[in-house]
Design an enzyme around this catalytic site. Structure first.
Site, mmCIF file in Angstrom:
data_model
loop_
_atom_site.group_PDB
_atom_site.id
_atom_site.type_symbol
_atom_site.label_atom_id
_atom_site.label_comp_id
_atom_site.label_asym_id
_atom_site.label_seq_id
_atom_site.Cartn_x
_atom_site.Cartn_y
_atom_site.Cartn_z
ATOM 1 N N LEU A 127 0.609 -1.164 0.242
ATOM 2 C CA LEU A 127 -0.348 -0.203 0.139
ATOM 3 C C LEU A 127 0.606 1.499 0.026
ATOM 4 O O LEU A 127 1.953 1.550 0.940
ATOM 5 C CB LEU A 127 -0.988 -0.378 1.188
ATOM 6 C CG LEU A 127 -1.911 -1.235 1.168
ATOM 7 C CD1 LEU A 127 -2.877 -1.021 2.182
ATOM 8 C CD2 LEU A 127 -2.789 -1.148 -0.102
ATOM 9 N N ARG A 166 1.793 15.092 7.075
ATOM 10 C CA ARG A 166 2.509 15.621 7.887
ATOM 11 C C ARG A 166 3.807 15.836 7.203
ATOM 12 O O ARG A 166 4.828 16.140 8.531
ATOM 13 C CB ARG A 166 2.363 14.461 8.943
ATOM 14 C CG ARG A 166 0.596 14.933 9.982
ATOM 15 C CD ARG A 166 1.358 13.344 11.143
ATOM 16 N NE ARG A 166 1.877 13.933 11.732
ATOM 17 C CZ ARG A 166 2.178 12.817 12.725
ATOM 18 N NH1 ARG A 166 1.636 11.988 12.392
ATOM 19 N NH2 ARG A 166 3.728 13.178 13.666
ATOM 20 N N SER A 216 52.738 17.528 -13.713
ATOM 21 C CA SER A 216 51.435 17.975 -12.471
ATOM 22 C C SER A 216 51.308 19.407 -13.669
ATOM 23 O O SER A 216 52.174 19.920 -14.527
ATOM 24 C CB SER A 216 52.666 19.107 -11.982
ATOM 25 O OG SER A 216 52.842 18.088 -10.750
#
Length: 451
Positions: A8, A15, A387
């Site tokens: 269900l 709420r 890098s």
């Protein structure tokens, strides 16, 4: 015994103060409806029928994502729980087996509890699930005579003696399908709410001389979610259970209360999880990995012996092979990092493949998006990416190749080659002092004009 599930999931959940259907609010990054469906899945049911109502299309979409074999039926008017179950009649009209009724907002029911309900059906026509409540409050009470359930009495109708009973009704039941729908057809709505209550089937079954019993479960399994506060408590319950299970399975959680898990999180034994790690949906971590602090993982696979973090982010499609390293402030998205490869510092690797034992230098970025489409970067085995390299996809860097620090790579780099792609450095003697003097003068004039 063949079994079908009716879940269900039609309520609006007023709420919750939300436009989202109550059963779709997440617990552990999955709709609470998914928790209920997964508990029932352990029975390998012949049919799973989800009864939707409020925002039914949203519920239908979620059901398909969870289990595309499930059937969604519509309750257009919310006229009570018996009326909701009756909406599954057309799907199960010719079904010869048991039906178990579950609730989409009761996410913690355990599979073995459902199995005990089914087992109890061998000696009873109707089985109700009950629990011993620490605080019975306004729950309906189950009045037992030995193992026979005589009736369910609502709190408002209970005598003082009956209110002392702590064995309470969860609302879940198991019954032969044909009998259940026959009983529901006799349920009336002569009550203050003019609703058709599923609990009325107990009295109707007893009136027909049917045997009704109750199976008990731990109260925590019946925890329902009706508000945001309930939702928060439910998530906390899930996290506590899931952490305890991982510890029992041999996973080290250095600060368990700070680790956040999802419903489908899988972590192998001897893995170490440092504090403040978040596991989003779809994460598998194999045995012996190390996930360092403040890392966030979602939709990814981390293989044995890999090290991730601290402060790493693994996004969907990240695939880390054995003994890989992904370090601090590194983001990996839709990329394969092969065995022994390292991406240790301040890098973004997206839509890419990185070969075995390749080292990705700090500040490396795969430039994968041109504003319209994503493009792939391929980096071979044993390569070294300097890098601050920008790899403008689509681009390929070969095996044992290198890129110079600060390079912007727009063309393929062949195996073993060194790629240098940066503007030449030019020094202008004395220009720095002149420029700074000019800027200070401009600032002084601006400040004087402002005053």
């Amino acid at each position: 015994m063949s079994t079908a599930l009716i879940i269900l999931a039609a309520g609006k959940g007023t709420r919750m103060s939300s436009d989202l259907p109550k059963v779709l609010h997440p617990i552990a990054q999955a709709p609470m409806l998914a928790h209920a469906m997964m508990a029932g899945r352990a029975l390998e049911p012949d049919h799973t029928v989800v009864v939707a109502g409020h925002e039914a299309e949203a519920v239908r979409s979620a059901v398909v994502d969870i289990d595309d074999t499930a059937t969604v039926v519509l309750q257009t008017e919310q006229l009570g729980t018996a009326h909701a179950v009756d909406q599954a009649r057309a799907v199960l009209d010719d079904y010869d087996g048991d039906v178990v009724v579950l609730y989409g907002d009761t996410p913690f029911l355990q599979a073995d509890t459902i199995e005990r309900m089914i087992a109890a059906r061998t000696s009873a026509d109707l089985v109700i699930l009950g629990f011993d409540a620490a605080d019975p409050a306004r729950y309906g009470r189950l009045l037992m005579d030995g193992d026979s359930l005589e009736r369910i009495v609502e709190f408002k109708d209970a005598s003082d003696e009956e209110r002392e009973i702590t064995f309470c009704n969860s609302g879940l039941l198991a019954c032969d399908a044909k009998l259940l729908f026959d009983l529901i057809s006799k349920v009336g709505n002569a009550n203050a709410s003019s609703e058709y209550y599923l609990t009325d089937v107990v009295e109707l079954a007893r009136a027909e001389g049917r045997r009704v019993t109750a199976v008990a479960c731990d109260e925590s399994e019946t925890l329902g979610v009706n508000s945001r506060a309930d939702l928060a408590r439910a998530d906390a319950v899930f996290q506590s259970r899931a952490r305890a299970e991982l510890l029992e399975l041999g996973v080290t959680l250095m600060a368990p209360e700070t680790v956040y898990l999802s419903l489908d999180t899988i972590i192998g034994r001897d893995t170490v999880i440092e504090p403040n790690v978040v596991f989003g949906p779809g994460v598998t971590v194999e045995s012996g990995a190390l996930i360092r602090a403040f890392s966030h993982l979602e939709g990814c696979h981390v293989s044995r012996g890999a090290k991730v973090g601290p402060y790493a982010r693994l996004r969907p499609g990240a695939e880390l092979a054995e003994n890989t390293h992904v370090g601090n402030f590194v983001e990996i998205k839709n990329a394969e990092i092969a065995e022994g490869a390292k991406v240790n510092h301040l890098s973004y690797i997206g839509d890419a493949s990185v070969g075995k034992k390749t080292n990705i230098g700090a500040g490396t970025i795969t430039c994968n998006y041109d504003g319209v489409m994503k493009h792939h970067t391929e980096i071979g085995a044993n390569a070294f990416i300097g890098s601050n390299t920008l790899l403008v996809a689509p681009v390929k860097v070969g095996e044992e190749a290198m890129t110079a620090s600060g390079a912007v790579i727009t063309k393929d780099v062949e195996d073993g080659a060194l790629a240098i792609a940066r503007a030449p450095q030019v020094s202008k003697p004395g220009r720095a002092r002149k420029l700074m003097d000019l800027l200070r003068a401009k600032k002084k004039k601006r400040d004087e004009d402002a005053s």
